[in-house]
Structures are given as structure tokens and as C-alpha cells.
Design a protein around this motif. Structure first.
Motif, PDB file in Angstrom:
ATOM      1  N   SER A  33     -13.613  28.477  15.017  1.00 60.30           N
ATOM      2  CA  SER A  33     -14.452  28.250  15.785  1.00 60.30           C
ATOM      3  C   SER A  33     -14.238  28.213  17.445  1.00 60.30           C
ATOM      4  CB  SER A  33     -14.140  26.687  16.464  1.00 60.30           C
ATOM      5  OG  SER A  33     -12.969  26.032  17.132  1.00 60.30           O
ATOM      6  N   ASP A  34     -14.438  28.650  19.019  1.00 60.98           N
ATOM      7  CA  ASP A  34     -13.983  29.541  19.648  1.00 60.98           C
ATOM      8  C   ASP A  34     -12.598  28.827  20.533  1.00 60.98           C
ATOM      9  OD1 ASP A  34     -16.287  31.519  20.181  1.00 60.98           O
ATOM     10  OD2 ASP A  34     -16.593  30.346  21.915  1.00 60.98           O
ATOM     11  N   LYS A  35     -12.141  27.521  19.775  1.00 60.59           N
ATOM     12  CA  LYS A  35     -11.063  26.963  20.108  1.00 60.59           C
ATOM     13  C   LYS A  35     -10.441  27.554  19.219  1.00 60.59           C
ATOM     14  CE  LYS A  35      -9.688  22.344  21.247  1.00 60.59           C
ATOM     15  NZ  LYS A  35     -10.102  20.878  20.673  1.00 60.59           N
ATOM     16  N   GLU A  36     -10.129  26.871  17.547  1.00 59.32           N
ATOM     17  CA  GLU A  36      -9.556  27.499  16.805  1.00 59.32           C
ATOM     18  C   GLU A  36      -8.925  29.673  17.280  1.00 59.32           C
ATOM     19  OE1 GLU A  36     -10.337  25.255  12.750  1.00 59.32           O
ATOM     20  OE2 GLU A  36     -12.060  26.674  13.825  1.00 59.32           O
ATOM     21  N   ARG A  38      -9.368  31.458  19.935  1.00 61.91           N
ATOM     22  CA  ARG A  38      -8.243  31.003  21.388  1.00 61.91           C
ATOM     23  C   ARG A  38      -6.550  30.717  21.044  1.00 61.91           C
ATOM     24  NH1 ARG A  38     -11.738  31.668  26.191  1.00 61.91           N
ATOM     25  NH2 ARG A  38     -14.060  31.104  25.755  1.00 61.91           N
ATOM     26  N   LYS A  39      -6.692  29.306  20.328  1.00 57.58           N
ATOM     27  CA  LYS A  39      -5.252  29.225  19.942  1.00 57.58           C
ATOM     28  C   LYS A  39      -4.716  30.319  19.047  1.00 57.58           C
ATOM     29  CE  LYS A  39      -3.089  25.156  17.483  1.00 57.58           C
ATOM     30  NZ  LYS A  39      -3.166  24.006  16.420  1.00 57.58           N
TER      31      LYS A  39
END
Length: 177
Positions: A33-36, A38-39
Motif C-alpha cells: 500500500s502507499d502507507k507501507e 512511505r514507511k
């Protein structure tokens, strides 16, 4: 030697970054995902900052950093008791002055120790703006140094004041490899 250490460090840093990227890409990036993502990018940025800091510390220890310590003229290998040492174990801080604090004589096999009281013998050291030794002064002796094309010129001047002022001088050229 210093440059090869830095090159080796850069290779190791590049390898570590490559391994980190490879490990992070082991799972398909398309499935993240985008969140992963970015992390993951933030983690890589932190690792890069950490590695840059470690490389800067290593460069400082090998003396190849762009900042030069005023007391050591640019680099040293280690510090013990506030004294900077080269890799060969010799100190590399410039001398301020040297002072004779004791002496001895052996007369008929008997050692006689003495400590200096005033006036002690003091040697003063003079440096140029590059941190090179340009002269020393001790009592009636003066040493001066000049540098040119891998050659050090050492001039020793002796002054005798007993019967008027007389002076003798010798210049030696020391050729460096």
C-alpha cells in the motif's frame, strides 16, 4: 591508505544500501500500500542518514575530512589523555614549548640526579599558517625551517655573546621521498 579506506567505506555503504533496497523489494512493491511504501522510504532515508554519519566519523578518524582540527593539522588516528596520535603511535599535536625539568650526571660511577629550578631550559616552537614548524629557539641556538618542492631547508644559527656578538650558521637541505 586513507583514500583506500574511504573508498572501501563507500563501497560497503553502497553494498548495504543495495541489500536494504533488495530486501525491501523482496516482497512485490506492487502489492504494498502507499502507507507501507512511505514507511519503507522513511526507513531507507534513516538508514542513509545513519550511514552518512558513520562514514563522516570514519573520515574524521583517518584525517580525510574537509574540516581540519587546528591542533592536529587535519587528522589523527586516535586520542588518549587529550593527546592526538598517528597510526604509528607518534603524537601529532604541535609542540607549544619544551622545558627541561631534570638532569643527571654520573661521576666516578655515582649517579647524581638534579631537578631544575629557575631558570630552566625552554625550547620555543614557531609554526606558519599551514601548521608547519618554521623555527625553534633555545638559549643561543635558533633553528629555522623552510619548505619547497619536497625539500626541507634547516638552518641552525649559533650566537655567542661572550666576546661581542658572533654568529655562525649552517643550512642543510633535507630531501623527502
Amino acid at each position: 591508505m586513507k583514500r583506500s579506506l574511504i573508498n572501501l567505506g563507500a563501497i560497503i555503504v553502497a553494498f548495504i544500501i543495495g541489500v536494504a533496497i533488495n530486501n525491501s523489494c523482496a516482497d512485490s512493491l506492487e502489492n504494498m500500500s502507499d502507507k507501507e511504501l512511505r514507511k519503507l522510504v522513511l526507513q531507507l532515508q534513516e538508514e542513509i542518514k545513519s550511514l552518512k554519519s558513520r562514514v563522516a566519523k570514519l573520515e574524521g578518524k583517518t584525517g580525510s575530512s574537509s574540516s581540519s582540527g587546528s591542533s592536529v593539522g587535519g587528522g589523527y588516528a586516535f586520542v588518549v589523555d587529550g593527546i592526538h596520535f598517528n597510526l604509528d603511535g607518534t603524537y601529532c599535536d604541535p609542540k607549544d614549548y619544551a622545558e627541561t625539568v631534570s638532569s643527571y650526571q654520573i661521576i666516578n660511577g655515582v649517579r647524581i640526579d638534579s631537578t631544575y629550578s629557575a631558570p630552566s631550559r625552554i625550547i620555543s616552537y614557531i609554526y606558519d599558517s599551514y601548521g608547519r614548524l618554521t623555527g625553534t629557539i633555545q638559549d643561543n641556538l635558533e633553528w629555522s625551517y623552510s619548505y619547497s618542492n619536497k625539500t626541507v631547508y634547516q638552518t641552525i644559527i649559533t650566537k655567542n655573546i661572550s666576546n661581542g656578538v658572533t654568529e655562525t650558521g649552517t643550512t642543510t637541505a633535507i630531501h623527502l621521498k
